[in-house]
Write an enzyme that holds these catalytic residues in place. Sequence first.
Site, PDB file in Angstrom:
ATOM      1  N   SER A 106       0.828  -1.205   0.000  1.00 26.94           N
ATOM      2  CA  SER A 106       0.000   0.000   0.000  1.00 26.94           C
ATOM      3  C   SER A 106       0.866   1.260   0.000  1.00 26.94           C
ATOM      4  CB  SER A 106      -0.878  -0.005   1.258  1.00 26.94           C
ATOM      5  OG  SER A 106      -1.491   1.251   1.448  1.00 26.94           O
ATOM      6  N   TYR A 129      -1.747   5.869  -4.523  1.00 23.42           N
ATOM      7  CA  TYR A 129      -2.737   6.950  -4.391  1.00 23.42           C
ATOM      8  C   TYR A 129      -2.113   8.183  -5.015  1.00 23.42           C
ATOM      9  CZ  TYR A 129      -5.907   4.556  -1.184  1.00 23.42           C
ATOM     10  OH  TYR A 129      -6.821   3.701  -0.638  1.00 23.42           O
ATOM     11  N   THR A 155      -5.150   3.019  -7.546  1.00 24.88           N
ATOM     12  CA  THR A 155      -6.488   3.018  -6.942  1.00 24.88           C
ATOM     13  C   THR A 155      -7.284   4.197  -7.483  1.00 24.88           C
ATOM     14  OG1 THR A 155      -5.714   1.910  -4.957  1.00 24.88           O
ATOM     15  CG2 THR A 155      -7.772   3.146  -4.758  1.00 24.88           C
ATOM     16  N   LYS A 230      -7.226  -0.204 -10.488  1.00 29.36           N
ATOM     17  CA  LYS A 230      -7.876  -0.924  -9.381  1.00 29.36           C
ATOM     18  C   LYS A 230      -9.109  -0.170  -8.906  1.00 29.36           C
ATOM     19  CE  LYS A 230      -6.972  -2.505  -4.647  1.00 29.36           C
ATOM     20  NZ  LYS A 230      -7.669  -1.511  -3.810  1.00 29.36           N
ATOM     21  N   HIS A 254     -12.923  -1.859  -3.130  1.00 26.99           N
ATOM     22  CA  HIS A 254     -12.087  -1.351  -2.042  1.00 26.99           C
ATOM     23  C   HIS A 254     -12.502  -1.996  -0.715  1.00 26.99           C
ATOM     24  CE1 HIS A 254      -9.502   2.430  -1.183  1.00 26.99           C
ATOM     25  NE2 HIS A 254      -9.487   1.720  -0.080  1.00 26.99           N
ATOM     26  N   ARG A 257     -15.336  -0.442   1.266  1.00 25.92           N
ATOM     27  CA  ARG A 257     -15.036   0.686   2.152  1.00 25.92           C
ATOM     28  C   ARG A 257     -15.298   2.039   1.500  1.00 25.92           C
ATOM     29  NH1 ARG A 257     -11.478  -1.088   6.178  1.00 25.92           N
ATOM     30  NH2 ARG A 257      -9.884   0.538   6.071  1.00 25.92           N
ATOM     31  N   GLY A 286     -11.953  -8.736  -2.878  1.00 23.00           N
ATOM     32  CA  GLY A 286     -13.213  -8.490  -2.165  1.00 23.00           C
ATOM     33  C   GLY A 286     -13.918  -9.760  -1.761  1.00 23.00           C
ATOM     34  N   ARG A 309      -8.266  -8.405   3.913  1.00 20.84           N
ATOM     35  CA  ARG A 309      -8.463  -8.546   5.366  1.00 20.84           C
ATOM     36  C   ARG A 309      -7.867  -9.816   5.957  1.00 20.84           C
ATOM     37  NH1 ARG A 309     -13.227  -5.904   3.815  1.00 20.84           N
ATOM     38  NH2 ARG A 309     -13.525  -3.868   4.797  1.00 20.84           N
TER      39      ARG A 309
HETATM   40  C1  GLV Z   1      -7.168   2.455   2.774  1.00 19.42           C
HETATM   41  O1  GLV Z   1      -6.949   2.320   1.600  1.00 19.42           O
HETATM   42  C2  GLV Z   1      -8.459   2.358   3.323  1.00 19.42           C
HETATM   43  O2  GLV Z   1      -9.395   2.121   2.555  1.00 19.42           O
HETATM   44  O3  GLV Z   1      -8.621   2.529   4.539  1.00 19.42           O
END
Ligand code: GLV
Length: 371
Positions: A106, A129, A155, A230, A254, A257, A286, A309
Amino acid sequence: MEITNVSEYENVAKQKLPKMVFDYYASGAEDQWTLQENRNAFSRILFRPRILIDVSKIDMTTTVLGFKISMPIMIAPTAMQKMAHPEGEYATARAASAAGTIMTLSSWATSSVEEVASTGPGIRFFQLYVYKDRNVVAQLVRRAEKAGFKAIALTVDTPRLGRREADIKNRFVLPPFLTLKNFEGLDLGKMDQANDSGLASYVAGQIDRTLSWKDVKWLQTITSLPILVKGVLTAEDTRLAVQSGAAGIIVSNHGARQLDYVPATISALEEVVKAAQGRVPVFLDGGVRRGTDVFKALALGASGIFIGRPVVYSLAAEGEVGVRKVLQMLREEFEMTMTLSGCRSLKEITREHITADWDTPRTHPRALPRL
Ligand code: GLV
């Protein structure tokens, strides 16, 4: 307790981690409908296994952007892994490398691209990002390239951070002993406490909301690395991504989220695969928690999947050992699924090996009652 599947790590992590940290990893946006749906949608896809095929040898290897890996299961970018475990991204990098698969680091890692590279050999991608300050982006991409990262996962679904209500209530902020290591020297490594999610405020201040397709082209002028877009969920954006020179597409919401009430990624996958027309590989993240999920994604046309996760939860529970176990359990389950479906290699996995709830019925409808 003996762990026998990937999902069991979530509870262990919940018990181990401070509430603010666990909530950050676990949360989805707003009603968290998509969060549930990312899992539930897999259960509406069933198998059509083929029998009496010699399955004494199963080959799970594949090639992603020209890189050979041991299985189509890769690691998605998840932020701030040192909140989960002191070794954070180092442990994840080592576990991925040991499993012969790809780790995506990340932008918001708590270890820098150089530090992760120093853990040893491994095929790694860098999630990007785009900051308002394009010099920051150009520098970072150059550093990732120099550190041996093989692709940029851009992203595109985060012009603002989604509303994760637990983070708002907890006033989530990066613990003071950690920094967003890639940005430390650029004075952007800290996150201020806010009357909100500290990360949401950070994003509002630093991330470029003007980002558009022309920036996908711009990115190609500052790097020769392949770019994976992405966060694609529609056929329209798939075509635009291909036109913009993307080397691949990651169907992602994502981790549920960002925008709530988008479909599960496994439900959006086939539309994207069809629109890509084989021009670029399509990946998915996902809700993948089982080897059967991996198989379903491949049957719908994905070239591979990423897990998010499960990595942070297993990291919290057992560090590198935990992440290794997660990769091993998924590998074994996926091998089992291939074996019991009669598929000996990834190319033998076809759309005919599954049936989805949106398929037209294959069997004749029940006989009409006689009049
Ligand atoms: C980071 O990319 C988040 O979605 O918290």
